[in-house]
Design an enzyme around this catalytic site. Sequence first.
Site, PDB file in Angstrom:
ATOM      1  N   HIS A 152      -7.528  -5.778  -0.837  1.00  0.00           N
ATOM      2  CA  HIS A 152      -6.386  -4.866  -0.842  1.00  0.00           C
ATOM      3  C   HIS A 152      -5.097  -5.666  -0.744  1.00  0.00           C
ATOM      4  CE1 HIS A 152      -4.259  -1.179  -0.448  1.00  0.00           C
ATOM      5  NE2 HIS A 152      -4.056  -1.249   0.854  1.00  0.00           N
ATOM      6  N   ASP A 156      -8.520  -4.415  -6.335  1.00  0.00           N
ATOM      7  CA  ASP A 156      -8.098  -3.638  -5.170  1.00  0.00           C
ATOM      8  C   ASP A 156      -8.881  -2.331  -5.093  1.00  0.00           C
ATOM      9  OD1 ASP A 156      -6.604  -2.069  -3.261  1.00  0.00           O
ATOM     10  OD2 ASP A 156      -4.915  -3.419  -3.591  1.00  0.00           O
ATOM     11  N   SER A 159       0.839  -1.192   0.000  1.00  0.00           N
ATOM     12  CA  SER A 159       0.000   0.000   0.000  1.00  0.00           C
ATOM     13  C   SER A 159       0.882   1.253   0.000  1.00  0.00           C
ATOM     14  CB  SER A 159      -0.956  -0.059   1.194  1.00  0.00           C
ATOM     15  OG  SER A 159      -2.035   0.823   1.041  1.00  0.00           O
TER      16      SER A 159
END
Length: 514
Positions: A483, A453, A227
């Site tokens: 995610h 995602d 991320s």
Amino acid sequence: MPNPSVLRAAVTVSALLLTSLLAGCSDDQAEDEDLTRQQLDWTDCPAPSQAQGGGNAPSPLPNGEEWQCATLKVPRDWDDPDGDAIGLAMIRARASGDENRRIGSLIFNFGGPGGSGVTALPAFGDDYAQLRTRYDLVSFDPRGVGGSAPVRCENDQRLDAFFQQDATPDDAAERTELLENVQDFNEACEKNSAKMLPHVRTTDAARDMDLMRQVLGDDKLHYFGISYGTELGGVYAHLFPANVGRAVLDAVVDPTQTPEQSALGQVRGFQRALDNFAENCVSKTEDCPIGDSAQDVKNRIAQLLKDLDSEPVDGVFPRELTQTAATSGIAQASYSQEFWDYLTEGLDQAYDGNGQILMLLSDTMNGRKTNGEYSNLAAANVAISCADDRPRYDAAHVERRLPEFRKASPLFGDYLAWGMIGCVDWPVPGAADHPDVSAPGAPPILVVGNTGDPATPYEGARKMAQALGKGVGVELTYEGQGHGAYDSKNECVQDAVNGYLLDGKVPAVGTVCR
């Protein structure tokens, strides 16, 4: 303001529900000290501080060893390396395999910005057991986060009110109240953390990682970024291309976008995830309890949020589930397909006036524990984002852009559009429109994108691979949901990542895992 829903590049859900950690440390003098020669004092990890999320000390590793924690001393201001120093909280699990085959340390960043790596690594430790055979697994709280000179803004009581407010104003009075609340939050950050706010940029954290590499005794930085951690990894590669070892970027931030473009991309990503959730619910053998068709599911959610705008329902006592909290909870549940059943149950209950599950999901997004204490996740997220991002979007700009955001998602559009005002009147100027991750001369960096995602849309992976440069960014696609990709347990993804990190086998460009 901290968007009362989605962090810029969100931390994985489970990392906020679990614990571990190390307390912060105060300023010290770095003058006349070569920080590259410092010795880390590794000891058994204590229970996490409130800023790190609270809870119990991490459970022992499968072989009975304890997680070890230490503090790394770094300059607060990298432009004045001999000035005051701060401490970075670190955690590690020593390599479990043959010492002769040990590669070095593998440093993790799990996202945010603002997520505690000292908390997250033990939460996911079992997922990386194979990588631990040849690496010491290492993570840390970046500067301004958790146990590393944490940024502090509002107290817990005021944060409760802040995350309950109407974040999608419908009239001038609601808009004025929202702007005043944002201003109060930002002023509290300046009042309580003025010394740290200029020094929490991603470039600062990247310099910290290079010092960490040296103190750990590694010639190269081996890295696993997830991320926001992909942005940090890209910035590191730009600043120190010759020091990059084997690096993996998973759930990739698009480094070419402005904050506005990123917010619009998240709107589309969360809408895509909601579409997939609705289709999944009605495709099951048993009846979907929240709608007769995918469109019916979405229509009922939209009506729920409209109703909550004027009439909240019971949440987690004594708080009520507001429109803002419900939207936040729905977004949080989109991060992993494993949480879709909770979202279904939460929506079903909310239609009957019980908003407890959706509120607990919202609390997870915002770093709130059941005892009412908040980590510093929200404060750190805003501080790092506003220090990084040059653009400042005011209410007039948001209102001009609302039609496009609403077109992208009638459910999330207003919510994420108004979240862009968080850096208005921030006391520290932003560094750039977007990060520079060009890394000519760096070795191959594996870039993993997930087509489903919601928080870091799939398109960002290709943009990152291209921005890193020809021969550097190597893209791997996972056709999945949630995610990130590695922690999905997809065997193809894990084999590719493990083969690269453990044996240096670079996957073929364009590899697709299903």
